[in-house]
Design an enzyme around this catalytic site. Structure first.
Site, PDB file in Angstrom:
ATOM      1  N   ARG A 134       0.863  -1.173   0.000  1.00 31.66           N
ATOM      2  CA  ARG A 134       0.000   0.000   0.000  1.00 31.66           C
ATOM      3  C   ARG A 134       0.902   1.226   0.000  1.00 31.66           C
ATOM      4  O   ARG A 134       1.981   1.209   0.608  1.00 31.66           O
ATOM      5  CB  ARG A 134      -0.894   0.038   1.262  1.00 31.66           C
ATOM      6  N   GLU A 170      -4.272   7.758  -4.783  1.00 29.93           N
ATOM      7  CA  GLU A 170      -4.524   7.111  -6.081  1.00 29.93           C
ATOM      8  C   GLU A 170      -5.827   7.649  -6.663  1.00 29.93           C
ATOM      9  O   GLU A 170      -6.771   7.848  -5.901  1.00 29.93           O
ATOM     10  CB  GLU A 170      -4.596   5.586  -5.902  1.00 29.93           C
ATOM     11  N   HIS A 192      -1.887   0.597  -9.883  1.00 30.05           N
ATOM     12  CA  HIS A 192      -2.464  -0.353  -8.901  1.00 30.05           C
ATOM     13  C   HIS A 192      -3.114  -1.544  -9.616  1.00 30.05           C
ATOM     14  O   HIS A 192      -4.319  -1.755  -9.532  1.00 30.05           O
ATOM     15  CB  HIS A 192      -3.482   0.354  -7.988  1.00 30.05           C
TER      16      HIS A 192
HETATM   17  P1  NAP Z   1      -0.644 -11.769   4.560  1.00 33.16           P
HETATM   18  O1  NAP Z   1      -0.618 -13.188   4.110  1.00 33.16           O
HETATM   19  O2  NAP Z   1      -1.440 -11.408   5.769  1.00 33.16           O
HETATM   20  O3  NAP Z   1       0.875 -11.325   4.749  1.00 33.16           O
HETATM   21  C1  NAP Z   1       1.250 -10.154   5.412  1.00 33.16           C
HETATM   22  C2  NAP Z   1       2.668 -10.323   5.934  1.00 33.16           C
HETATM   23  O4  NAP Z   1       3.041  -9.082   6.570  1.00 33.16           O
HETATM   24  C3  NAP Z   1       2.826 -11.410   6.995  1.00 33.16           C
HETATM   25  O5  NAP Z   1       4.063 -12.064   6.803  1.00 33.16           O
HETATM   26  C4  NAP Z   1       2.851 -10.646   8.303  1.00 33.16           C
HETATM   27  O6  NAP Z   1       3.638 -11.288   9.310  1.00 33.16           O
HETATM   28  C5  NAP Z   1       3.546  -9.383   7.877  1.00 33.16           C
HETATM   29  N1  NAP Z   1       3.185  -8.254   8.761  1.00 33.16           N
HETATM   30  C6  NAP Z   1       1.965  -7.858   9.135  1.00 33.16           C
HETATM   31  N2  NAP Z   1       2.049  -6.785   9.950  1.00 33.16           N
HETATM   32  C7  NAP Z   1       3.356  -6.542  10.081  1.00 33.16           C
HETATM   33  C8  NAP Z   1       4.090  -5.580  10.808  1.00 33.16           C
HETATM   34  N3  NAP Z   1       3.455  -4.671  11.563  1.00 33.16           N
HETATM   35  N4  NAP Z   1       5.447  -5.595  10.722  1.00 33.16           N
HETATM   36  C9  NAP Z   1       6.081  -6.534   9.946  1.00 33.16           C
HETATM   37  N5  NAP Z   1       5.424  -7.487   9.232  1.00 33.16           N
HETATM   38  C10 NAP Z   1       4.089  -7.473   9.314  1.00 33.16           C
HETATM   39  O7  NAP Z   1      -1.192 -10.814   3.406  1.00 33.16           O
HETATM   40  P2  NAP Z   1      -1.051 -10.999   1.819  1.00 33.16           P
HETATM   41  O8  NAP Z   1      -2.207 -11.762   1.293  1.00 33.16           O
HETATM   42  O9  NAP Z   1       0.325 -11.471   1.524  1.00 33.16           O
HETATM   43  O10 NAP Z   1      -1.248  -9.467   1.364  1.00 33.16           O
HETATM   44  C11 NAP Z   1      -0.364  -8.465   1.834  1.00 33.16           C
HETATM   45  C12 NAP Z   1      -0.832  -7.095   1.422  1.00 33.16           C
HETATM   46  O11 NAP Z   1      -0.592  -6.888   0.047  1.00 33.16           O
HETATM   47  C13 NAP Z   1      -2.338  -6.849   1.562  1.00 33.16           C
HETATM   48  O12 NAP Z   1      -2.701  -6.508   2.887  1.00 33.16           O
HETATM   49  C14 NAP Z   1      -2.585  -5.712   0.591  1.00 33.16           C
HETATM   50  O13 NAP Z   1      -2.496  -4.461   1.244  1.00 33.16           O
HETATM   51  C15 NAP Z   1      -1.453  -5.847  -0.401  1.00 33.16           C
HETATM   52  N6  NAP Z   1      -1.952  -6.225  -1.747  1.00 33.16           N
HETATM   53  C16 NAP Z   1      -1.782  -5.368  -2.772  1.00 33.16           C
HETATM   54  C17 NAP Z   1      -2.248  -5.705  -4.034  1.00 33.16           C
HETATM   55  C18 NAP Z   1      -2.067  -4.773  -5.205  1.00 33.16           C
HETATM   56  O14 NAP Z   1      -2.940  -4.729  -6.058  1.00 33.16           O
HETATM   57  N7  NAP Z   1      -0.958  -4.062  -5.293  1.00 33.16           N
HETATM   58  C19 NAP Z   1      -2.896  -6.933  -4.242  1.00 33.16           C
HETATM   59  C20 NAP Z   1      -3.040  -7.788  -3.162  1.00 33.16           C
HETATM   60  C21 NAP Z   1      -2.573  -7.427  -1.913  1.00 33.16           C
HETATM   61  P3  NAP Z   1       3.139 -12.677   9.997  1.00 33.16           P
HETATM   62  O15 NAP Z   1       3.005 -13.664   8.874  1.00 33.16           O
HETATM   63  O16 NAP Z   1       4.222 -13.059  10.912  1.00 33.16           O
HETATM   64  O17 NAP Z   1       1.823 -12.361  10.621  1.00 33.16           O
END
Ligand code: NAP
Length: 340
Positions: free
Chosen positions: A248, A277, A296
């Site tokens: 983000r 955005e 995005h």
């Molecule tokens: P996820 O599986 O929940 O992975 C998030 C990761 O971030 C986990 O490893 C988590 O650690 C870590 N994390 C969370 N809070 C943290 C903190 N405060 N400090 C350090 N690490 C932290 O989520 P995901 O499915 O991979 O998606 C991640 C993000 O990508 C989404 O929330 C979204 O904002 C973004 N996204 C963007 C797009 C786009 O179109 N550009 C598309 C999809 C997603 P733990 O595993 O140890 O809990």
């Protein structure tokens, strides 16, 4: 004390507000279980109708949902919100918890596509693909390319994943198995499976920033990750390094990033997400040769957007009239709210 939604008679068909880009099949599935008000987009012309529909809605489904506490207040029957995204940082989760409103999202189905987007940005920034393609298109390819046009390798480099969750792990797999990269990662908890299968190394953010050639952000946006990459963090990176952000926009202090790119604190950036955005056309990020900007499009393929819409519909129907959703962010709060 916020009010939980009024109990709905289970025989009563739920009223559903659907917003933004559902296909015919998804709308047909919703129409089978409830009474649907569909808004392909929101504008001044239909906002009043949208608000009127929300006043009696039990379910809300859509992409880029705009929902604040005032809107929740005006939606007293709302039981379920089903967002067509994995991220939900724009939604008032605490207020929804207090009201016992269920929030469903669409993880998993977009993981590989978003990791592909991250890798496209990695390739484009390392090999300067957009900058050099523009050179050709604009008729500036007048002699053999030399060191001024050379890029940097991807294979064999150190890839730093900030947030090794679903998407971060999928990026790490591409890097380690496809490109022979060494992988460093941060997460709140270590990931033994990544260490075992990819030889990935868990380290602190400071160490990752200092060692990685490519730093890739894949954390959710929250108070904890607001401006996680600020001027100090950028100063810790190698001057030859690239920053990739598919998480983000507000995970990065954009003003500090522009300064770091202008001053050569870091070499390049590949960005799919921005503080605001659409990105302002006047933003220096839109003009810098060492920056690749995308609108995005992390999950924006025909296949994945269809899968996300389908999953969001399944979540909503499962929650409103079925055995429960496939994916829910706050199931415990929802149950508590409905039981009270
Ligand atoms: P996820 O599986 O929940 O992975 C998030 C990761 O971030 C986990 O490893 C988590 O650690 C870590 N994390 C969370 N809070 C943290 C903190 N405060 N400090 C350090 N690490 C932290 O989520 P995901 O499915 O991979 O998606 C991640 C993000 O990508 C989404 O929330 C979204 O904002 C973004 N996204 C963007 C797009 C786009 O179109 N550009 C598309 C999809 C997603 P733990 O595993 O140890 O809990």
């Amino acid at each position: 004390m916020d009010k939980a939604p009024a109990a709905r008679d289970r025989g009563q068909a739920p009223r559903i507000v659907a917003l933004r880009r559902l296909g015919e099949e998804e709308l047909a599935a919703l129409n089978e279980v409830g009474q649907v008000d569909y808004f392909e987009d929101l504008n001044e012309g239909n906002r009043e109708a949208f608000e009127a529909a929300m006043a009696s809605a039990h379910g809300l489904i859509g992409g880029k949902l705009e929902l604040d506490e005032a809107m929740l207040e005006r939606s007293p029957n709302l039981e379920v919100v089903s967002t067509i995204s994995v991220g939900y940082d724009q939604l008032p989760l605490e207020a929804m918890n207090r009201r016992g409103i269920l929030l469903c999202n669409t993880p998993d189905v977009l993981t590989e596509t978003t990791a592909d987007t991250a890798f496209a940005l990695i390739m484009a920034t390392q090999r300067r693909l957009v900058e050099l393609s523009c050179m050709v298109r604009e008729g500036r390819w007048t002699s053999h390319v030399g060191p001024d046009q050379f890029g940097h390798d991807v294979h064999g480099k150190a890839l730093g994943i900030v947030g090794a969750g679903r998407i971060g792990a999928a990026i790490a797999r591409r890097g380690a198995l496809g490109f022979g990269m060494s992988v460093l990662y941060t997460a709140r908890a270590p990931k033994p499976e990544l260490e075992q299968h990819l030889g990935a190394e868990h380290c602190s953010l400071d160490e990752l920033l200092a060692r990685a050639d490519i730093v890739c952000l894949a954390v959710p946006y929250s108070d904890d990750t607001h401006h996680l990459i600020d001027a100090d963090a950028l100063a810790r990176m190698k001057p030859s390094a690239a920053l990739i952000n598919i998480a983000r926009g507000k995970v990065v202090d954009e003003t500090a990033l522009i300064e770091a790119l202008e001053q050569g604190t870091i070499r390049a950036a590949g960005l799919d997400v921005f503080t605001r955005e659409p990105l302002d056309a006047d933003s220096p990020l839109a003009r810098m040769d060492n920056v690749v900007v995308l609108p995005h499009i992390g999950s924006a393929t025909h296949e994945t957007r269809a899968a996300m819409a389908r999953r969001a519909v399944d979540n909503l129907i499962g929650a409103l009239v079925g055995e429960g959703p496939v994916n829910a962010v706050n199931k415990a709060s929802w149950r508590a709210g409905r039981a009270s």
